[in-house]
Every structure is written in structure tokens, then in C-alpha cells.
Design an enzyme around this catalytic site. Structure first.
Site, short mmCIF file in Angstrom:
data_model
loop_
_atom_site.label_atom_id
_atom_site.label_comp_id
_atom_site.label_asym_id
_atom_site.label_seq_id
_atom_site.Cartn_x
_atom_site.Cartn_y
_atom_site.Cartn_z
N GLU A 31 3.99 71.56 68.73
CA GLU A 31 2.69 71.58 68.04
C GLU A 31 2.66 70.53 66.93
O GLU A 31 1.66 69.87 66.73
CB GLU A 31 2.45 72.96 67.42
CG GLU A 31 2.10 74.04 68.41
CD GLU A 31 0.73 73.85 69.04
OE1 GLU A 31 -0.14 73.27 68.38
OE2 GLU A 31 0.54 74.27 70.19
N LYS B 109 16.40 86.59 58.19
CA LYS B 109 16.92 86.86 56.85
C LYS B 109 16.34 88.20 56.36
O LYS B 109 15.27 88.60 56.85
CB LYS B 109 16.49 85.74 55.89
CG LYS B 109 17.30 84.47 56.09
CD LYS B 109 17.09 83.55 54.91
CE LYS B 109 18.13 82.46 54.89
NZ LYS B 109 18.00 81.56 53.74
N GLU C 250 19.17 68.04 59.28
CA GLU C 250 18.88 69.46 59.49
C GLU C 250 17.57 69.58 60.25
O GLU C 250 16.53 69.12 59.75
CB GLU C 250 18.78 70.23 58.17
CG GLU C 250 18.60 71.72 58.45
CD GLU C 250 18.23 72.55 57.22
OE1 GLU C 250 19.07 73.34 56.78
OE2 GLU C 250 17.10 72.41 56.72
P1 0O2 Z 1 13.39 72.41 51.45
O1 0O2 Z 1 12.53 71.75 50.45
O2 0O2 Z 1 12.60 73.07 52.55
O3 0O2 Z 1 14.47 71.52 51.96
P2 0O2 Z 1 21.39 75.71 51.28
O4 0O2 Z 1 20.59 74.75 52.11
O5 0O2 Z 1 22.87 75.52 51.43
O6 0O2 Z 1 20.92 75.77 49.86
P3 0O2 Z 1 21.43 77.82 53.05
O7 0O2 Z 1 21.00 79.25 52.89
O8 0O2 Z 1 22.81 77.58 53.49
O9 0O2 Z 1 21.09 77.14 51.70
O10 0O2 Z 1 20.52 77.01 54.03
P4 0O2 Z 1 19.61 77.54 55.17
O11 0O2 Z 1 19.70 79.00 55.32
O12 0O2 Z 1 19.94 76.69 56.34
O13 0O2 Z 1 18.14 77.23 54.61
C1 0O2 Z 1 17.78 76.03 54.06
C2 0O2 Z 1 16.31 75.70 54.29
O14 0O2 Z 1 15.70 76.64 55.17
C3 0O2 Z 1 15.49 75.77 53.02
O15 0O2 Z 1 15.52 74.50 52.45
C4 0O2 Z 1 14.09 76.11 53.54
O16 0O2 Z 1 13.46 74.97 54.09
C5 0O2 Z 1 14.41 77.03 54.68
N1 0O2 Z 1 14.52 78.43 54.26
C6 0O2 Z 1 15.65 79.17 54.28
N2 0O2 Z 1 15.39 80.41 53.87
C7 0O2 Z 1 14.09 80.48 53.59
C8 0O2 Z 1 13.24 81.53 53.12
O17 0O2 Z 1 13.64 82.65 52.88
N3 0O2 Z 1 11.92 81.20 52.94
C9 0O2 Z 1 11.43 79.96 53.21
N4 0O2 Z 1 10.12 79.75 53.00
N5 0O2 Z 1 12.21 78.94 53.63
C10 0O2 Z 1 13.52 79.20 53.83
P5 0O2 Z 1 15.43 74.29 50.88
O18 0O2 Z 1 16.54 73.41 50.47
O19 0O2 Z 1 15.32 75.62 50.17
O20 0O2 Z 1 14.08 73.58 50.64
#
Ligand code: 0O2
Length: 226
Positions: free
Chosen positions: A59, A133, A160
Site C-alpha cells: 500500500e 507488545k 530496519e
Molecule cells: P522511530 O522514529 O520510529 O525510529 P530500540 O530500537 O533498541 O530502542 P527495541 O525495542 O529494541 O528498541 O526496538 P524495536 O522493538 O525493534 O522497535 C523500534 C521501532 O519500532 C521504534 O522506533 C518504532 O518505530 C517502532 N515501535 C516499537 N514499539 C512501538 C510501540 O509500542 N509503539 C509505536 N508506535 N511504535 C513502536 P523508534 O526508534 O522508537 O522511533
């Protein structure tokens, strides 16, 4: 009035600043190229899929390279040594591509089509669709390494890639706005409503998938099995 000694230290400082700026730009550029490689792969898949199966599984695609501010914030938060080698090693979402699909089956199919390409290495997969999650967030995350060929040689760049449905994307963007508005201190009532909305979005995805299969009959099953 500036003395010759002041002039000399100003020149050194300016040269150091310029060198750091150039190094940062070079570092981020590699990630931008990696991101562009993934975008090209997705656009080829989209076009070819449309011709071969008269169906478009994608999409929407959006991409970004982390801003220097957000990179610094993550380096601080994760306690990473502030040098390019350590950042390259520990932060894998500097380049990010988000792929929005109509159906959950498209999410897995697209991931599979990318992962099977032989210049690509899948470094990590987090399946938040199979295991959402606790707040309800759903998406399929993959760290995909793609080769980029520079004048100095090959570099393998991690990107990513987040695959999700329209419903998952709708939920995630609203949740992100709510977190931003409340500066992460979201009231319990809203958290519960968000979780409930995530469950409804998952249910909607499930129903839409079933309808899609019914609509397209055996042809959809064949395409889904690709
Ligand atoms: P942005 O601006 O989108 O890049 P880490 O990346 O190591 O801090 P983690 O938990 O290992 O954290 O990474 P994970 O689970 O792969 O998630 C990273 C990204 O997934 C986030 O990037 C968000 O884009 C998305 N994401 C993960 N969990 C959530 C959530 O609960 N809600 C929303 N809306 N997005 C989520 P960034 O870096 O936070 O921001």
C-alpha cells in the site's frame, strides 16, 4: 583584538569541526544508500507482482535516516561509546524503511520475498504480529543487511524494515502521537483504550484477510502461497 595564538586555535577548532561534519555526513550517507537499495528492491517487487499477479501487495512505503539528534539521544540512552565504530556496531535502525500492506499474509510474503534475495542477509527478526507488545503494538521488524558498492568498495549496510498492515500502521501512528503529547506519561485509562483499539485492529485484519480470500477464491490462495 584577536592575537595570533587565538587565530591559530580558532583554525584548529574549525578544522576539527569540519572533519567531524564530513565524517558524520559520510557515515549517514552509507545508510541512505542502503535504504535506497531496499526501496528499489521493494519497488521492483511491487511492479513485477502487479504485472504477474494483477495484484499489488504494497500500500505504502516510507523511509528515513535517523536524524543526528535522535542518533545522539539513542547513543546516550543505550550508553554506547560515542564513536562511529561503536555506533555502527550497536545501532541497527539508523536506516529505516516502513512497508504498509493491506493484509497480514502480504506482510509475511513481502518479508519472505526480500529475505530470499541472495545479496541480502537477515540479521534479526522480531515478530510483533505473532507476539504483540504488551501495549498492543504489532508489526514485523527485520534488520536486513544489504550491500552498497562505493568507489572505495563494498559495505554491508543494516536497514530496519518494518512490515505492517494499514490497521497496524493506523494504530501505531496514533499511539506515537499520544505518547508524544503526554511526554510518555499516558494516563492508565488511555493505555487501556489503546490496548482495546489494538485488539480491534487485529480482529479487523483477521476479518479482512478472510474476506480477501473469499473474494479471490483459489487465485488468492495461489498468490498467498508464493
Ligand atoms: P522511530 O522514529 O520510529 O525510529 P530500540 O530500537 O533498541 O530502542 P527495541 O525495542 O529494541 O528498541 O526496538 P524495536 O522493538 O525493534 O522497535 C523500534 C521501532 O519500532 C521504534 O522506533 C518504532 O518505530 C517502532 N515501535 C516499537 N514499539 C512501538 C510501540 O509500542 N509503539 C509505536 N508506535 N511504535 C513502536 P523508534 O526508534 O522508537 O522511533
Amino acid at each position: 583584538m584577536a592575537t595570533p595564538a587565538d587565530d591559530a586555535s580558532l583554525n584548529v577548532w574549525a578544522a576539527q569541526l569540519r572533519a567531524l561534519r564530513d565524517q558524520t555526513e559520510r557515515f549517514l550517507r552509507e545508510y541512505r544508500f542502503g535504504m535506497q537499495e531496499i526501496e528499489t528492491k521493494l519497488s521492483i517487487l511491487r511492479e513485477e507482482f502487479e504485472h504477474t499477479h494483477s495484484y499489488n501487495p504494497i500500500e505504502h512505503v516510507s523511509s528515513r535516516v535517523k536524524s543526528p539528534d535522535s542518533l545522539v539521544e539513542k547513543v546516550e540512552r543505550k550508553g554506547i561509546e560515542p564513536n562511529f565504530d561503536a555506533i555502527r556496531e550497536r545501532i541497527t535502525d539508523i536506516a529505516g524503511v516502513r512497508v504498509t500492506c493491506s493484509f497480514v499474509s502480504d506482510v509475511y510474503r513481502l518479508f519472505d520475498l526480500l529475505a530470499r534475495q541472495d545479496d541480502i542477509t537477515v540479521r534479526e527478526v522480531k515478530d510483533y504480529i505473532a507476539e504483540p507488545k504488551p501495549n498492543g503494538y504489532q508489526s514485523l521488524h527485520a534488520i536486513i543487511e544489504v550491500p552498497v558498492f562505493l568507489s572505495t568498495g563494498r559495505v554491508d549496510v543494516p536497514v530496519e524494515v518494518q512490515f505492517r498492515t494499514i490497521a497496524m500502521d493506523f494504530w501505531a501512528s496514533l499511539e506515537h502521537k499520544i505518547y508524544y503529547k503526554y511526554d510518555s506519561q499516558v494516563p492508565e485509562r488511555l493505555l487501556a483504550e489503546l490496548k482495546d483499539a489494538a485488539d480491534s485492529a487485529a480482529e479487523l485484519d483477521h476479518r479482512m484477510e478472510r474476506l480477501h480470500r473469499e473474494l479471490h477464491g483459489p487465485r488468492a490462495a495461489k498468490v498467498v502461497a508464493v
